[in-house]
Design an enzyme around this catalytic site. Structure first.
Site, PDB file in Angstrom:
ATOM      1  CG  HIS A   7       8.660  -7.646  -6.210  1.00 36.52           C
ATOM      2  ND1 HIS A   7       9.659  -8.406  -5.637  1.00 36.52           N
ATOM      3  CD2 HIS A   7       7.953  -8.504  -6.989  1.00 36.52           C
ATOM      4  CE1 HIS A   7       9.558  -9.658  -6.057  1.00 36.52           C
ATOM      5  NE2 HIS A   7       8.529  -9.744  -6.871  1.00 36.52           N
ATOM      6  NE  ARG A  11       1.722 -13.680 -15.202  1.00 37.35           N
ATOM      7  CZ  ARG A  11       1.085 -14.039 -14.093  1.00 37.35           C
ATOM      8  NH1 ARG A  11      -0.076 -13.472 -13.804  1.00 37.35           N
ATOM      9  NH2 ARG A  11       1.597 -14.949 -13.290  1.00 37.35           N
ATOM     10  CD  GLU A  57       8.610  -9.742 -11.012  1.00 39.96           C
ATOM     11  OE1 GLU A  57       8.908 -10.709 -11.751  1.00 39.96           O
ATOM     12  OE2 GLU A  57       8.280  -9.875  -9.811  1.00 39.96           O
ATOM     13  CG  ASN A  61       4.807 -14.657 -19.838  1.00 41.93           C
ATOM     14  OD1 ASN A  61       5.660 -15.388 -19.369  1.00 41.93           O
ATOM     15  ND2 ASN A  61       3.823 -14.133 -19.091  1.00 41.93           N
ATOM     16  CG  HIS A  75      -5.718   0.494  -6.444  1.00 38.65           C
ATOM     17  ND1 HIS A  75      -7.013   0.402  -5.973  1.00 38.65           N
ATOM     18  CD2 HIS A  75      -4.993   0.999  -5.403  1.00 38.65           C
ATOM     19  CE1 HIS A  75      -7.067   0.836  -4.719  1.00 38.65           C
ATOM     20  NE2 HIS A  75      -5.844   1.205  -4.346  1.00 38.65           N
ATOM     21  CD  GLU A 119      -6.012   5.186  -4.151  1.00 42.36           C
ATOM     22  OE1 GLU A 119      -6.804   5.878  -3.485  1.00 42.36           O
ATOM     23  OE2 GLU A 119      -5.610   4.054  -3.791  1.00 42.36           O
TER      24      GLU A 119
END
Length: 250
Positions: A7, A11, A57, A61, A75, A119
């Site tokens: 993966h 964030r 993922e 936070n 990217h 992309e």
């Protein structure tokens, strides 16, 4: 060393907004979630993602922080049957017009709500919108090509040489077409990069965490966060420019 890319982590500042964007526009579905006291991780991918295909993922936070994009990460690229059709499908859904296929024959770009670049590439394999590669910018191409080859036994699966830059695509030997590659972008002008914190890491999946970590240490990978410091659930090393590489098991 069996080390498929598992993966890529980014964030986000508003989890609900990001989940809505990826599930609405890329038809992703939630594959897993980890709730902690201070953060939430959500794993996303197409419904029919390949067993060796990579997931996205999203890390949120809970303290309301903002992030800096930097330019050390480039990217993620997602697969479609027709770039033009897919791009204007997204435009009809209200996605921001960023880099059109007319200006970039064979590919196009959009951005997610936090500004991560996506992309769009044309492929005849893999689920629609599945992740084809993740691009990172590197300051020494020879160093990075050797690093991925020696540490994880990756090999070239493609390259693109231009006047001012070169792109190198790396995967484990024998990886299926549907697996994600890492794209190393090297610009010839000697520039340096800032990693920022909007991108987190690439994750490599191994059969046995301790054995995989021992192999990396033998091959002189950076001892950044060893399995014991991560409750023996995962570990982290870094590439020569500081991009974090998580080591996980199935």
């Amino acid at each position: 060393m069996d080390a498929t890319l598992d993966h890529v982590m980014m964030r986000v500042e508003d989890l609900d907004e990001s989940l809505d964007w990826y599930t609405t526009h890329l038809d992703y579905e939630e594959k897993g979630r980890w709730e902690a006291d201070t953060f939430t991780n959500v794993f996303l991918g197409p419904e029919d993602v390949h067993d060796d295909g990579a997931l996205l993922e999203l890390t949120y936070n809970h303290d309301g922080r903002s992030y800096t994009m930097g330019d050390g990460w480039g990217h993620i690229a997602v697969r479609v049957e027709d770039v033009n059709d897919a791009y204007y499908e997204l435009m009809d859904e209200g996605v921001e017009d960023y880099r059109r296929p007319e200006d970039n024959p064979g590919y196009a770009f959009v951005k997610d709500p936090d500004g991560h670049e996506i992309e769009i590439v044309e492929r005849d394999h893999g689920a629609r919108w599945s992740i084809d590669h993740t691009m990172v910018r590197v300051e020494d191409a020879d160093d990075h090509l050797g690093w991925w080859s020696r540490k994880f036994e990756y090999e070239h699966t493609g390259r693109w040489e231009a006047d001012s830059f070169a792109n190198y695509f790396m995967k484990p030997e024998g990886a299926p077409e549907e697996a994600m590659a890492v794209e190393l972008t090297y610009n010839y002008d000697g520039r340096s990069y800032e990693l920022g914190d909007a991108w987190g890491h690439l994750a490599v999946r191994v059969d046995d965490l301790d054995d995989g970590w021992d192999t990396l240490m033998t091959r002189e990978a950076e001892d950044y966060r060893d399995p014991e410091s991560c409750d023996n659930n995962y570990a982290f090393t870094k590439d020569p420019d500081g991009h974090e590489i998580e080591v996980v098991t199935s």
